[in-house]
Enzyme design. Structure first.
Site, PDB file in Angstrom:
ATOM      1  N   HIS A 116       0.817  -1.219   0.000  1.00 15.75           N
ATOM      2  CA  HIS A 116       0.000   0.000   0.000  1.00 15.75           C
ATOM      3  C   HIS A 116       0.848   1.266   0.000  1.00 15.75           C
ATOM      4  CE1 HIS A 116       0.799  -0.566   4.342  1.00 15.75           C
ATOM      5  NE2 HIS A 116       0.644   0.736   4.440  1.00 15.75           N
ATOM      6  N   HIS A 180       5.022   9.148  13.137  1.00 17.75           N
ATOM      7  CA  HIS A 180       4.148   8.042  13.512  1.00 17.75           C
ATOM      8  C   HIS A 180       4.985   6.860  13.998  1.00 17.75           C
ATOM      9  CE1 HIS A 180       5.102   6.781   9.428  1.00 17.75           C
ATOM     10  NE2 HIS A 180       4.279   5.760   9.425  1.00 17.75           N
TER      11      HIS A 180
END
Length: 313
Positions: A116, A180
């Site tokens: 992805h 993140h």
């Protein structure tokens, strides 16, 4: 003479999963629509993607810092494109050769599996991952040890100089980041099944993929509700990084150590390397200006989510 444009964007499997609020998805969707219009107007003949991998195509058995795909296929994780990408083999080989001649060591893959991190931006910007010829460039951003950020900038510069020789409109895409720290297995902490996966690429069953998907959803829910041990997002650090890109101060990033990036942005903040490479590729052609400047700290996605577009000034 080549025309070069840029679009960098965060990615997240959670964009395709239950959990994020409609308001958040609409906000990001509106920004992506602006980026999509930018790309549509530019109408590239060729796309070069800089992206990481999440142990779907590259494993510790052999983990190159950089790799150019001369043929590639999506693995179809999290509902993204499964199957071949339209990779121009001759151009990809020329690109890899030019990078090596510029003094940057890069591997090639004649059958690159991309996840992805590569495919989601293509689908978001074009509607179809097969819409344009694409050369995928993998940048290791997860599997330590990692090289210094200055080498990523050198990679981007070398690729940008090669692209400038083409009589094409080329879009460079950087995919990932910003701050993140999602749950990712490591050599030191992975249980046996996960260790076999990240080292040898042991295939995942449908049940294992669904279990991983559920774990990602649960981790994001806990993080968004302040019930997670994961490192918090760092919007201030994200803003500093984006300012450096917006102002064209790319060499300033050479002083950012890997320890600093992980401490300030989280272990997966190393995905900013894809942005550095993309902006360096654009900057190889001269001064640039950014257009779309979107940022949102998105705990529901476990990410500082950003989008930038840019063209040469």
């Amino acid at each position: 003479m080549a025309q070069i444009a840029l679009c960098c964007t965060s990615h997240s499997p959670l964009l395709n999963l239950p959990g994020p609020s409609r308001e958040l998805l609409d906000d990001i969707g509106s920004a992506l629509a602006v980026a999509r219009d930018f790309v549509t107007e530019f109408d590239p003949d060729l796309v070069v993607t800089f992206s990481p991998d999440h142990y779907n195509g590259f494993f510790y058995k052999v983990m190159p810092p950089f790799c150019v795909g001369t043929s590639a296929q999506g693995v179809g994780d999290y509902g993204t494109h499964a199957g071949p990408l339209d990779v121009p083999e001759d151009l990809a080989n020329e690109l890899a050769t030019a990078v090596l001649e510029a003094g940057v060591d890069v591997a090639i893959s004649a059958s690159m599996d991309v996840d992805h991190g590569t495919v989601q931006p293509l689908q978001n910007l074009f509607g179809d991952a097969m819409a344009r010829p694409v050369i995928p460039v993998f940048i290791n951003s997860v599997a330590t040890p990692l090289g210094p950020l200055r080498r990523t900038r050198a990679l981007g510069t070398a690729i940008g100089r090669y692209l400038a020789t083409l009589d094409k409109r080329v879009l460079v895409i950087g995919s990932g980041g910003l701050s993140h720290d999602p749950p990712v297995p490591t050599l030191a902490t992975a249980p046996p099944a996960a260790l076999d996966r990240i080292v040898h690429g042991a295939p995942m069953s449908t049940e294992q993929r669904m279990a991983r998907q559920s774990a990602v959803i649960d981790a994001a829910h806990a993080f968004a509700h302040g019930e997670s041990p994961l490192q918090p997002l760092n919007p201030a650090w994200d803003a500093t990084f984006l300012e450096i890109l917006d102002e064209g101060w790319l060499s300033d990033l050479d002083g950012w150590s890997n320890a600093f990036i992980a401490r300030e942005g989280g272990n997966s903040a190393h995905e900013i390397r894809t942005w550095v490479a993309a902006f360096a590729a654009l900057a190889a052609g001269g001064d640039y200006r950014t257009g779309l400047r979107f940022y949102r700290a998105a705990p529901e996605l476990i990410a500082g989510f950003a989008i930038r577009t840019a063209v040469l000034a």
